[in-house]
Design an enzyme around this catalytic site. Structure first.
Site, mmCIF file in Angstrom:
data_model
loop_
_atom_site.group_PDB
_atom_site.id
_atom_site.type_symbol
_atom_site.label_atom_id
_atom_site.label_comp_id
_atom_site.label_asym_id
_atom_site.label_seq_id
_atom_site.Cartn_x
_atom_site.Cartn_y
_atom_site.Cartn_z
ATOM 1 N N CYS A 1 45.532 45.102 47.744
ATOM 2 C CA CYS A 1 45.419 45.558 46.359
ATOM 3 C C CYS A 1 46.403 46.691 46.077
ATOM 4 O O CYS A 1 47.136 46.662 45.087
ATOM 5 C CB CYS A 1 43.986 46.017 46.059
ATOM 6 S SG CYS A 1 42.809 44.633 45.923
ATOM 7 N N GLU B 1 43.034 51.953 38.401
ATOM 8 C CA GLU B 1 43.795 52.660 39.436
ATOM 9 C C GLU B 1 44.927 53.461 38.816
ATOM 10 O O GLU B 1 45.645 52.990 37.953
ATOM 11 C CB GLU B 1 44.347 51.673 40.468
ATOM 12 C CG GLU B 1 43.268 50.954 41.258
ATOM 13 C CD GLU B 1 42.420 51.880 42.129
ATOM 14 O OE1 GLU B 1 42.832 53.041 42.346
ATOM 15 O OE2 GLU B 1 41.340 51.438 42.565
ATOM 16 N N HIS C 1 40.434 47.538 39.762
ATOM 17 C CA HIS C 1 39.515 47.085 40.815
ATOM 18 C C HIS C 1 38.148 46.763 40.190
ATOM 19 O O HIS C 1 37.668 47.501 39.346
ATOM 20 C CB HIS C 1 39.337 48.182 41.870
ATOM 21 C CG HIS C 1 40.164 47.973 43.099
ATOM 22 N ND1 HIS C 1 40.956 48.950 43.641
ATOM 23 C CD2 HIS C 1 40.319 46.878 43.901
ATOM 24 C CE1 HIS C 1 41.556 48.476 44.725
ATOM 25 N NE2 HIS C 1 41.189 47.227 44.907
#
Lengths: 213, 213, 213, 213
Positions: free
Chosen positions: A141, A78, A165
């Site tokens: 998240c 991410e 992730h």
């Protein structure tokens, strides 16, 4: 170097969360790195509180939070966490905020500070599908990614932070249709490659890794 | 109310861009709204320059930029633009920046200020697939969304702004495999619904519309 | 030339079936063709009975059955029907046979006898996404394709027959995630192109149109 | 019981074929089963010739051919092979037949005679994503499934036969976007479960396993 890795407990009707399962299995990491692992609850506020306490006690050089991204095909590094909670489902405490800020005094967003392009490159060199992602969603998240970077910005300026992730495990998609998965062994290996890359990379590389939309 | 709608010219090997094609076809919009349309070049710097000039001359109350998102299944109301260019392909001027900021003095990200949840709801009520998106990518579409909100933040504080991604047209996916599309008529109708919603909505609604990851 | 087109009634929780909706809207067809339309029930046995009666009374030169294929991205020209019912859900009469033959004295499978490759080519030339499909599933759609070709084989040897699957309409995917759709106008136009192609094609063309798996 | 397992060599630009790689790794199979493995060339005519020779010399009780299905998410137990070659790409000998029969004197199609529903059920019980598929495509995989069942029908009536498609390996999807994969360990385990199921199942079970379209 001390790296704190967090994973989440199961949520959304699942009985297992591949993020924490994989973290627990890490053994083959870079010799100069001390790896500390921590399970976080899939609860908006509490996850950040537990992370804050853990950062204070562990004092890591790097923190990488990890989480399950059902539907993703590969390991997703991410790039950014945004100051927003928009819960599609309730968290594990039954809380479901809609369009609320995570921290009123936080920036609109924080960019990850681990070398995401270098990590993606090294994972691929090891035969592991991986890519940069530009959204961690709007559930817990993203909340912990944003929260980690907010805490770093406010309290722990020397720590580098990021979020990864991971797809469902094969056993999680048995009763789903056309749902991608990745084996626990591959996810664990991906994390080991990530640790090694962080330990040996001072500055991220410039590689094509964006998306058109 | 004056609304400026922009669309892009074709890029990435396509001979048409559904965003500007649909904007040109808008006829049936809310009577109290004046709609001004403008085609932007799919060029990082120039798109923002043209937008800035257009904002200065048109002085709209609202600006909504639109663009093509090949691979998307529905009309996507973008929630946030981020301060980053990471070009997967060159823009229409051959420029391909990697991991560069759009504006050095800009925030990490800007949230859209049009009522995205209300627009999604109204589109769905009209039978048009639509959803909120949390990433506009890292190419020219994100660049113009970020650029628009940056310009608003710095120079035009009274303007509201946002960005909408639209799928390929059916004719664009003929030689692609398992690629979703949406007819020009449906996209145009979606824009008309959006205009009406913006004209009649003071504050966005709180509806579930987030994503887990 | 007389062409019988059938579509199904809604099933599987849907309130509309795009196949029959599109058939009803056909107006602009080839002048030498008489088009007769018929709605069939999404019921295994009854669909074939109604089709048999209609073939007997209409005496068409060509019969093309059509049905909804939720999840498909384009107009699918089915190549083959197989002698099997394996119902994932009950039909509209509550019947859910598993792994049963459609006709005990039928062949394992029958190939469609309409010019599927020529139809795909013409649809694409008209900007309509289309492809050849090698499975019509194991529900009522495959049942009617197989049934039609069985009836032709046994009773109506001069009739040519085939089956076309169409995607969901946009309004059907509003509450589904990442589900492709096609507008009623495009589906209707596809049928009109199909009629014209059947009317003007004696023998199918040889074009690449297979799948690896 | 003697089971012949075949896999293919790499094709379509890949440097590896997961089907034969997994077959080679099988070790933990049912004690009463003798497993013989054979690599087949991805060449239409030659694959069937080599299979015919191998069936004649090995005289297995069961033959299961396996192949790579890039894009599939799970282990696919193929239900039927059809009498058709429609090559999307050339085979490994440069041959690319379009819309030709495999055997002029063969049936339109042959159903697999291994217990596909029982195998799917057992794989899922072991945490392995699996499903029944109703098309093996129109390339060499379908050709060898059809060819195997044709040979059984004509020359080896006591042999049971079938075909299994497997996804790409993770290392094969590194340079592809949103492409599912499965680890070699999982595929190998799936084959071991399949062998055990075949060895212990006299008649297939009746379980829901069809598709709507």
């Amino acid at each position: 170097m001390k790296i704190l890795l967090t994973g989440f407990d199961p949520f959304g009707g699942e009985s297992i969360n591949p993020s924490y399962e994989a973290i627990k299995k890490i053994t083959n990491h870079h010799p100069s790195v001390e790896v500390i692992t921590k399970e976080l609850p899939t609860i908006f506020k509490k996850a950040i509180e537990v992370l804050d306490d853990t950062l204070a006690s562990v004092k890591p050089d790097v923190v990488v939070c990890t989480g399950q991204a059902g539907g993703r095909f590969d390991i997703s590094l991410e790039r950014i966490g945004i100051n927003l909670i928009d819960a599609k489902i309730p968290d594990n405490d039954g809380d479901q905020p809609i369009d609320e800020k995570i921290f009123a005094d936080g920036k609109e967003a924080y960019f990850s500070t681990i070398p995401i392009k270098a990590i993606v490159k090294r994972m691929r060199e090891n035969g592991i599908p991986a890519s940069v992602s530009n959204t961690a969603g709007t559930f817990v998240c993203n909340c912990i990614l944003y929260g980690a970077m907010y805490l770093i910005d406010k309290k722990y300026p020397d720590i580098r932070g990021g979020f990864v992730h991971v797809p469902f495990l094969p056993e999680q998609v048995i009763d789903k249709v056309n749902m991608p998965s990745m084996s626990l062994e591959t996810i664990t290996q991906a994390f080991e490659v990530m640790i090694e890359t962080i330990a040996t990379t001072d500055q991220d590389i410039k590689e094509i890794g964006g998306t058109i939309s």
